[in-house]
Design an enzyme around this catalytic site. Structure first.
Site, PDB file in Angstrom:
ATOM      1  N   LYS A 137       0.981  -1.260  -0.207  1.00 18.34           N
ATOM      2  CA  LYS A 137       0.031  -0.028  -0.042  1.00 18.34           C
ATOM      3  C   LYS A 137       1.030   1.183   0.059  1.00 18.34           C
ATOM      4  CE  LYS A 137      -4.392   0.842   0.238  1.00 18.34           C
ATOM      5  NZ  LYS A 137      -5.651   0.316  -0.300  1.00 18.34           N
ATOM      6  N   ASP A 177      -7.147   4.202  -4.802  1.00 15.41           N
ATOM      7  CA  ASP A 177      -7.542   4.171  -3.346  1.00 15.41           C
ATOM      8  C   ASP A 177      -8.319   5.667  -3.221  1.00 15.41           C
ATOM      9  OD1 ASP A 177      -7.948   2.067  -0.843  1.00 15.41           O
ATOM     10  OD2 ASP A 177      -7.232   4.161  -0.086  1.00 15.41           O
TER      11      ASP A 177
HETATM   12  P1  NDP Z   1     -12.692   8.021  -3.213  1.00 18.99           P
HETATM   13  O1  NDP Z   1     -11.798   8.754  -3.229  1.00 18.99           O
HETATM   14  O2  NDP Z   1     -13.333   7.669  -4.440  1.00 18.99           O
HETATM   15  O3  NDP Z   1     -14.033   8.170  -2.146  1.00 18.99           O
HETATM   16  C1  NDP Z   1     -13.715   8.389  -0.792  1.00 18.99           C
HETATM   17  C2  NDP Z   1     -15.146   8.537  -0.037  1.00 18.99           C
HETATM   18  O4  NDP Z   1     -15.161   8.721   1.189  1.00 18.99           O
HETATM   19  C3  NDP Z   1     -15.675  10.150  -0.515  1.00 18.99           C
HETATM   20  O5  NDP Z   1     -17.013  10.202  -0.590  1.00 18.99           O
HETATM   21  C4  NDP Z   1     -15.024  11.112   0.550  1.00 18.99           C
HETATM   22  O6  NDP Z   1     -15.660  12.053   0.880  1.00 18.99           O
HETATM   23  C5  NDP Z   1     -15.068   9.933   1.561  1.00 18.99           C
HETATM   24  N1  NDP Z   1     -14.240  10.169   2.858  1.00 18.99           N
HETATM   25  C6  NDP Z   1     -12.863   9.878   2.568  1.00 18.99           C
HETATM   26  N2  NDP Z   1     -12.219  10.226   3.606  1.00 18.99           N
HETATM   27  C7  NDP Z   1     -13.080  10.734   4.558  1.00 18.99           C
HETATM   28  C8  NDP Z   1     -13.006  10.969   6.090  1.00 18.99           C
HETATM   29  N3  NDP Z   1     -11.933  11.053   6.697  1.00 18.99           N
HETATM   30  N4  NDP Z   1     -14.157  11.247   6.340  1.00 18.99           N
HETATM   31  C9  NDP Z   1     -15.423  11.325   6.150  1.00 18.99           C
HETATM   32  N5  NDP Z   1     -15.606  10.603   4.770  1.00 18.99           N
HETATM   33  C10 NDP Z   1     -14.326  10.291   4.130  1.00 18.99           C
HETATM   34  O7  NDP Z   1     -12.186   6.533  -2.513  1.00 18.99           O
HETATM   35  P2  NDP Z   1     -12.531   4.873  -2.584  1.00 18.99           P
HETATM   36  O8  NDP Z   1     -14.378   4.787  -2.951  1.00 18.99           O
HETATM   37  O9  NDP Z   1     -11.974   4.392  -3.564  1.00 18.99           O
HETATM   38  O10 NDP Z   1     -12.562   4.282  -1.179  1.00 18.99           O
HETATM   39  C11 NDP Z   1     -13.439   4.151  -0.046  1.00 18.99           C
HETATM   40  C12 NDP Z   1     -12.800   3.236   0.643  1.00 18.99           C
HETATM   41  O11 NDP Z   1     -12.951   1.972   0.111  1.00 18.99           O
HETATM   42  C13 NDP Z   1     -11.698   3.418   1.258  1.00 18.99           C
HETATM   43  O12 NDP Z   1     -11.610   2.837   2.588  1.00 18.99           O
HETATM   44  C14 NDP Z   1     -10.712   2.282   0.220  1.00 18.99           C
HETATM   45  O13 NDP Z   1      -9.361   2.175   1.200  1.00 18.99           O
HETATM   46  C15 NDP Z   1     -11.681   1.291   0.278  1.00 18.99           C
HETATM   47  N6  NDP Z   1     -11.235   0.551  -0.840  1.00 18.99           N
HETATM   48  C16 NDP Z   1     -11.435   0.980  -2.116  1.00 18.99           C
HETATM   49  C17 NDP Z   1     -11.061   0.092  -3.223  1.00 18.99           C
HETATM   50  C18 NDP Z   1     -10.818   0.759  -4.662  1.00 18.99           C
HETATM   51  O14 NDP Z   1     -10.880  -0.172  -5.491  1.00 18.99           O
HETATM   52  N7  NDP Z   1     -11.109   1.832  -4.805  1.00 18.99           N
HETATM   53  C19 NDP Z   1     -10.757  -1.304  -3.029  1.00 18.99           C
HETATM   54  C20 NDP Z   1     -11.047  -1.648  -1.736  1.00 18.99           C
HETATM   55  C21 NDP Z   1     -11.358  -0.961  -0.470  1.00 18.99           C
HETATM   56  P3  NDP Z   1     -14.938  13.460   0.381  1.00 18.99           P
HETATM   57  O15 NDP Z   1     -15.184  13.579  -0.955  1.00 18.99           O
HETATM   58  O16 NDP Z   1     -15.557  14.698   1.072  1.00 18.99           O
HETATM   59  O17 NDP Z   1     -13.559  13.492   1.049  1.00 18.99           O
HETATM   60  O1  2IT Z   2      -7.812  -1.691  -0.802  1.00 19.24           O
HETATM   61  C1  2IT Z   2      -8.100  -2.192  -1.886  1.00 19.24           C
HETATM   62  O2  2IT Z   2      -7.922  -3.417  -2.139  1.00 19.24           O
HETATM   63  C2  2IT Z   2      -7.582  -1.321  -3.175  1.00 19.24           C
HETATM   64  N1  2IT Z   2      -7.704   0.053  -2.862  1.00 19.24           N
HETATM   65  C3  2IT Z   2      -7.583  -1.967  -4.411  1.00 19.24           C
HETATM   66  C4  2IT Z   2      -6.073  -2.436  -4.683  1.00 19.24           C
HETATM   67  C5  2IT Z   2      -5.878  -2.740  -6.092  1.00 19.24           C
HETATM   68  O3  2IT Z   2      -4.663  -3.340  -6.348  1.00 19.24           O
HETATM   69  O4  2IT Z   2      -6.627  -3.009  -6.778  1.00 19.24           O
END
Ligand code: NDP
Ligand code: 2IT
Length: 456
Positions: A137, A177
């Site tokens: 990561k 992420d």
């Molecule tokens: P994005 O950046 O696309 O979206 C993040 C969302 O979470 C936004 O709505 C953001 O709001 C909100 N957010 C972020 N930080 C905070 C905070 N400190 N407090 C409140 N709201 C917050 O990220 P993802 O959708 O990709 O990721 C979301 C979660 O999913 C994370 O935990 C990530 O690690 C996990 N994840 C992502 C994967 C992926 O493929 N993208 C895979 C597996 C897990 P705002 O816009 O206001 O900041």
């Molecule tokens: O938390 C996660 O699994 C991710 N942000 C996706 C990682 C990836 O390599 O697709």
């Protein structure tokens, strides 16, 4: 006294308290890392005690120490010509079963504790996917909010200039992420290609035009909905007709919302860091199309949705107080605490599936388990994203592209397989403990590889 040096005695007398005390001593001021390790150690240590080969080899002690941690300076110039300095990271956690694999996060809260927790969890998640991927990561404390397109580009190029020394298609394959989506991946891929003089699948989440995979954008959210559906099916139920509360409004939340709707559920909330929307009528496909454009093209705020559709907007609040059948935390770590969990249980919520990484605090999980609520931990429930990243790597190696239908079938099959692995190890007096099941199933594959390699 806790022994922090991992001597022979600390293996022979392995206990949760002793182990955690040593880990905290070796890694001070890393509360998120401690939390993630505790969640795993609580279920894995009893299993290790029943299987002494892991204990004697110090496998859990080795697994909680990253292979290496790279920290670097990132210098870039903003639109006013000011010099800006951020910190970049890549934590290469474990490559026992494949190249390091995991996302990059750009958010002002990023620090070593957060990236170590994410890298550690990735070890188990990637193992569960059944694909050959190790765990890493990375990211930066860079805040993309309010930055111009050019500033984002300059930052991404500066970040990749250093990162490129440490990654490669058979070494370490980063992805997105929080704060890193298709735009940022494109800037970084372009820079890697320029520096290395090589076109290769070094990142996943790429655009379709240059080696990206169909369904990668949707994969984490879709996978989370599929995992919930599978947990419910195991309990003779389904998403159809259920009122669903979803948090976040980024990549994971939006596509989780889409798949829930396709499976017959009604999503009534989404959130961002400023507040949440409560749309009693449900966020249907048309409204979702508006949201996807708002969030991915215009980089707007959820309050704009409330104004456009005339629904409730709760400034500065989280959505857990809205009565629901199912909850999907999809924003960020520790966004659902003990008090929130008690409200969900009191309101009759039946199941929770974590789209985000570690969104529920340890105390919240305890509340769910005591209430015998169905709880899917992120390392299983959100593994669909990295799974399709793995399929993107496969397609890149073969130099061909699968159809959306083929990829969605594979994704669905992987989520069902992950559920099966969890169920194999999670049964507990009639309660399916998915936390325990995911941890033990994820552990075994990596641990067996480490044992086979000998002492290293
Ligand atoms: P994005 O950046 O696309 O979206 C993040 C969302 O979470 C936004 O709505 C953001 O709001 C909100 N957010 C972020 N930080 C905070 C905070 N400190 N407090 C409140 N709201 C917050 O990220 P993802 O959708 O990709 O990721 C979301 C979660 O999913 C994370 O935990 C990530 O690690 C996990 N994840 C992502 C994967 C992926 O493929 N993208 C895979 C597996 C897990 P705002 O816009 O206001 O900041
Ligand atoms: O938390 C996660 O699994 C991710 N942000 C996706 C990682 C990836 O390599 O697709």
């Amino acid at each position: 006294m806790p022994n922090d040096n991992h001597d022979e005695n600390s293996y022979n007398n392995l206990s949760l308290d002793h182990f955690m005390a040593g880990l905290k001593k070796r890694n001070p001021d890393e509360p998120e890392f401690h939390q993630a390790v505790y969640e795993v150690a609580e279920s894995v240590i009893p299993f290790i005690l029943e299987n002494p080969k892991y204990q004697k080899a110090g496998i859990i002690q080795r697994m909680t120490e990253p292979d290496r941690t790279i920290i670097f300076r990132v210098v870039w110039e903003d639109d006013e010509g000011h010099i800006r300095i951020n910190r970049g990271y890549r934590v290469q956690f474990n490559n026992s079963i494949g190249p390091y694999k995991g996302g990059l996060r750009f958010h002002p809260s990023v620090n070593l504790s957060i990236l170590k927790f994410l890298g550690f969890e990735q070890t188990f998640k990637n193992s569960l996917t059944t694909l050959p991927m190790g765990a890493g990561k990375g990211g930066s404390d860079f805040n993309p909010k309010g930055k111009s397109e050019r500033e984002i580009m300059r930052f991404c190029q500066a970040f990749m200039t250093e990162l490129s020394y440490h990654i490669g298609p058979n070494t370490d394959v980063p992805a997105g992420d929080i704060g890193v989506g298709a735009r940022e991946i494109s800037f970084m891929f372009g820079q890697y290609k320029r520096l290395q003089h090589e076109f290769t699948g070094v990142l996943t989440g790429k655009a379709l035009a240059f080696g990206g995979s169909l369904v990668r954008t949707e994969a984490t959210g879709y996978g989370n909905a599929y995992f919930m559906e599978e947990m419910l099916r195991h309990h003779s139920d389904s998403i159809n007709g259920k009122v669903c509360v979803v948090s976040g409004s980024g990549n994971v939340a939006l596509y989780c919302c889409q798949k829930i709707t396709q499976l017959g559920g009604k999503v009534v909330t989404l959130s961002d860091s400023s507040g949440f929307i409560y749309d009693k009528n449900g966020i249907d496909e048309d409204k979702l199309a508006y949201l996807i454009k708002l969030k991915t093209v215009q980089h707007g705020r959820l309050s704009e949705y409330a104004a456009a559709y005339g629904c409730e907007y709760h400034e500065g609040e989280r959505p857990w107080g809205i009565p629901c059948d199912l909850a999907f935390p999809c924003a960020t770590q520790n966004e659902l605490d003990e008090a929130d969990a008690k409200v969900l249980v009191a309101n009759g919520c039946k199941a929770v599936s974590e789209g985000a990484n570690m969104p529920c605090s340890a105390q919240a999980i305890r509340v769910f388990q005591q209430a015998q609520l169905i709880f899917g931990p992120g390392k299983a429930a959100n593994a669909g994203g990295v799974a399709v990243s793995g399929l993107e790597m496969t397609q890149n190696s073969m130099r061909l592209a699968w159809s959306a239908k083929e990829l969605e079938q594979r994704l669905q099959g992987i989520m069902v397989d992950i559920h099966k692995q969890c169920a194999t190890y999670g049964e507990e007096d009639g309660y399916m403990n998915y936390v325990k099941g995911a941890n033990i199933a994820g552990f075994i594959k990596v641990a067996d590889a480490m044992l086979a390699y000998g002492v290293m």
